[in-house]
Motif scaffolding. Structure first.
Motif: not given
Length: 253
Positions: A198-227
């Protein structure tokens, strides 16, 4: 119900990734031992969710940084298995509990280093060691690593180093436990939106940077891992062993 008649123990499963892993295993038929450090109410809430799915669950308290408590925890766990399942063993150990401490390498303190080490490596090493007699032959161990063990983001030198150690430990455990047919693998999530980040993703622009550097274009959610964890525990995943499976959506390719 691919995990029918199986019992999973997921550390740090009162919230975040651990909660999702516990629920996903339950949806696939497993009963679950939930653990929490301080949040008993959160742990009990996860137990209630699992129970509503028609599975059996209990919540146990453990601080995975305190190795001296592991003997007592193992005793409690054995009693819990006997009283709730009339069994002496469980099937899946998911070493998920974690803490987040970020600091530049030059500013990382010894106390911060020790806190990370105690939870992310020493605790995993000795808790797994202590619980080995209670893990059924043919069972599964899944350790949580991180994408940061492959790519580098300033501030996580200590944390990522502990996870690198976990990946080495995973291979050694797979080799040494093979005679018991226990598979051991590591799951390495990328950036996942939980309380942990939560704290890391709250930094201005961090979510956009991570999304832009992820092939699928978004930050992950817990449902991406449990399976992913559920697959590694399944019969379909029986031939996957000693592997690091990154689930990051393709970060920093």
């Amino acid at each position: 119900m691919k995990h029918e008649n199986k019992i999973a123990l997921v550390t740090g499963s009162s919230r975040g990734l651990g909660r999702n892993i516990a629920l996903q295993l339950a949806r696939s038929g497993a009963d679950v031992i939930v653990t929490y450090r301080k949040g008993k109410e959160e742990g009990d809430a996860v137990v209630a969710e699992i129970t509503s799915l028609g599975r059996k669950a209990v919540a146990l308290q453990i601080d995975t940084s305190l190795t001296k408590t592991f003997e007592a925890f193992a005793t409690t766990l054995k009693e819990t298995l006997q009283s709730n399942w009339q069994r002496d063993t469980f099937d899946f150990l998911v070493n998920n509990a974690g803490i987040d401490i970020a600091a530049p390498f030059a500013e990382t303190t010894e106390d911060q280093f020790d806190s990370l080490m105690n939870v992310h490596f020493k605790g995993v090493f000795f808790l797994t060691q202590r619980l080995l007699p209670l893990i059924a032959d043919g069972g599964r161990i899944v350790n949580t690593s991180t994408g940061l063990a492959r790519f580098s983001i300033p501030g996580y030198a200590a944390y990522a180093s502990m996870k690198g150690a976990i990946e080495v430990l995973t291979r050694y455990l797979a080799k040494e436990l093979g005679k018991r047919r226990i598979n051991v693998n590591a799951v390495a999530p990328g950036a996942i939106e939980t309380d942990f980040t939560k704290e890391a993703l709250s930094h201005p622009g961090m979510r956009d940077i991570l999304s832009a550097n992820t092939a699928l274009g978004r930050v992950g959610v817990p449902d991406d891992i449990g399976g992913v964890v559920s697959f590694l525990c399944s019969e379909e995943g029986r031939w996957v062993n000693a592997q690091r499976l990154e689930a990051s959506g393709g970060m920093f390719l």
